[in-house]
Scaffold this motif. Structure first.
Motif, PDB file in Angstrom:
ATOM      1  N   ALA A  76       0.829  -1.204   0.000  1.00  0.00           N
ATOM      2  CA  ALA A  76       0.000   0.000   0.000  1.00  0.00           C
ATOM      3  C   ALA A  76       0.860   1.250   0.000  1.00  0.00           C
ATOM      4  CB  ALA A  76      -0.910  -0.004   1.222  1.00  0.00           C
ATOM      5  N   GLU A  77       0.445   2.204  -0.814  1.00  0.00           N
ATOM      6  CA  GLU A  77       1.053   3.541  -0.833  1.00  0.00           C
ATOM      7  C   GLU A  77      -0.068   4.539  -0.605  1.00  0.00           C
ATOM      8  OE1 GLU A  77       2.979   4.362  -4.532  1.00  0.00           O
ATOM      9  OE2 GLU A  77       4.076   2.473  -4.522  1.00  0.00           O
ATOM     10  N   ILE A  78       0.150   5.471   0.296  1.00  0.00           N
ATOM     11  CA  ILE A  78      -0.833   6.519   0.559  1.00  0.00           C
ATOM     12  C   ILE A  78      -0.225   7.847   0.135  1.00  0.00           C
ATOM     13  CG2 ILE A  78      -2.188   7.717   2.319  1.00  0.00           C
ATOM     14  CD1 ILE A  78      -2.088   5.105   3.970  1.00  0.00           C
ATOM     15  N   HIS A  79      -0.922   8.522  -0.766  1.00  0.00           N
ATOM     16  CA  HIS A  79      -0.464   9.810  -1.277  1.00  0.00           C
ATOM     17  C   HIS A  79      -1.504  10.870  -0.957  1.00  0.00           C
ATOM     18  CE1 HIS A  79       2.789   7.969  -3.610  1.00  0.00           C
ATOM     19  NE2 HIS A  79       1.929   6.989  -3.809  1.00  0.00           N
ATOM     20  N   GLN A  80      -1.092  11.930  -0.276  1.00  0.00           N
ATOM     21  CA  GLN A  80      -2.009  13.016   0.038  1.00  0.00           C
ATOM     22  C   GLN A  80      -2.076  13.986  -1.132  1.00  0.00           C
ATOM     23  OE1 GLN A  80      -1.267  14.980   3.749  1.00  0.00           O
ATOM     24  NE2 GLN A  80      -3.150  16.161   3.639  1.00  0.00           N
ATOM     25  N   ILE A  81      -3.282  14.463  -1.394  1.00  0.00           N
ATOM     26  CA  ILE A  81      -3.507  15.448  -2.451  1.00  0.00           C
ATOM     27  C   ILE A  81      -4.018  16.728  -1.803  1.00  0.00           C
ATOM     28  CG2 ILE A  81      -4.829  16.012  -4.521  1.00  0.00           C
ATOM     29  CD1 ILE A  81      -5.267  13.006  -4.911  1.00  0.00           C
ATOM     30  N   ALA A  82      -3.446  17.850  -2.184  1.00  0.00           N
ATOM     31  CA  ALA A  82      -3.938  19.159  -1.768  1.00  0.00           C
ATOM     32  C   ALA A  82      -4.568  19.790  -3.005  1.00  0.00           C
ATOM     33  CB  ALA A  82      -2.803  20.018  -1.235  1.00  0.00           C
ATOM     34  N   PRO A  83      -5.875  19.566  -3.228  1.00  0.00           N
ATOM     35  CA  PRO A  83      -6.512  20.052  -4.455  1.00  0.00           C
ATOM     36  C   PRO A  83      -6.354  21.557  -4.627  1.00  0.00           C
ATOM     37  CG  PRO A  83      -7.978  18.563  -3.281  1.00  0.00           C
ATOM     38  CD  PRO A  83      -6.834  18.878  -2.361  1.00  0.00           C
ATOM     39  N   GLY A  84      -5.894  21.937  -5.799  1.00  0.00           N
ATOM     40  CA  GLY A  84      -5.776  23.345  -6.145  1.00  0.00           C
ATOM     41  C   GLY A  84      -6.906  23.802  -7.055  1.00  0.00           C
ATOM     42  N   ARG A  85      -7.370  22.883  -7.868  1.00  0.00           N
ATOM     43  CA  ARG A  85      -8.491  23.151  -8.774  1.00  0.00           C
ATOM     44  C   ARG A  85      -9.384  21.931  -8.798  1.00  0.00           C
ATOM     45  NH1 ARG A  85      -5.699  25.877 -14.094  1.00  0.00           N
ATOM     46  NH2 ARG A  85      -4.367  27.282 -12.932  1.00  0.00           N
ATOM     47  N   THR A  86     -10.666  22.171  -8.910  1.00  0.00           N
ATOM     48  CA  THR A  86     -11.631  21.089  -8.927  1.00  0.00           C
ATOM     49  C   THR A  86     -12.723  21.415  -9.944  1.00  0.00           C
ATOM     50  OG1 THR A  86     -11.267  20.768  -6.562  1.00  0.00           O
ATOM     51  CG2 THR A  86     -13.203  19.744  -7.496  1.00  0.00           C
ATOM     52  N   HIS A  87     -13.093  20.440 -10.729  1.00  0.00           N
ATOM     53  CA  HIS A  87     -14.226  20.582 -11.622  1.00  0.00           C
ATOM     54  C   HIS A  87     -15.451  20.863 -10.766  1.00  0.00           C
ATOM     55  CE1 HIS A  87     -17.591  19.276 -14.154  1.00  0.00           C
ATOM     56  NE2 HIS A  87     -16.797  19.585 -15.178  1.00  0.00           N
ATOM     57  N   GLU A  88     -16.328  21.728 -11.236  1.00  0.00           N
ATOM     58  CA  GLU A  88     -17.495  22.122 -10.427  1.00  0.00           C
ATOM     59  C   GLU A  88     -18.345  20.908 -10.031  1.00  0.00           C
ATOM     60  OE1 GLU A  88     -20.706  23.413 -13.818  1.00  0.00           O
ATOM     61  OE2 GLU A  88     -19.131  24.851 -13.331  1.00  0.00           O
TER      62      GLU A  88
END
Length: 95
Positions: A76-88
């Protein structure tokens, strides 16, 4: 938000024996509101989960409880994402 990659390891042949437990683990993640998406990595190299709403330590413990992880069927690999842009259409995922 996190992406969890579950990549098959050398013990892959044991997967059928633990599939019910793995599927129960996935269902519980959705029931708890932590898992947003789960699916296979193509072409058959493992799986991935999109998760949110838990501290990293809690998610690490949840992932460690997956029978596939416990039995060495996947790494298992866990990668954190800090969303900068998101589709509406996905904005509710960040709430």
């Amino acid at each position: 938000m996190y992406v969890v990659l579950l990549k098959f390891a050398a013990n892959r042949a044991e997967a059928p024996r633990h599939m019910d437990g793995h599927n129960t683990w996935i269902r519980q993640g959705f029931k708890d509101g932590v898992f947003l998406l789960a699916g296979s990595l193509v072409p058959g190299v493992g799986g991935a989960v999109l998760a949110r709403g838990e501290a990293r330590e809690a998610l690490e413990a949840r992932v460690a409880a997956d029978p596939f992880v416990k039995e060495g069927i996947v790494s298992a690999e866990i990668h954190q994402i800090a969303p900068g842009r998101t589709h509406e259409g996905l904005a509710a995922l960040l709430a």
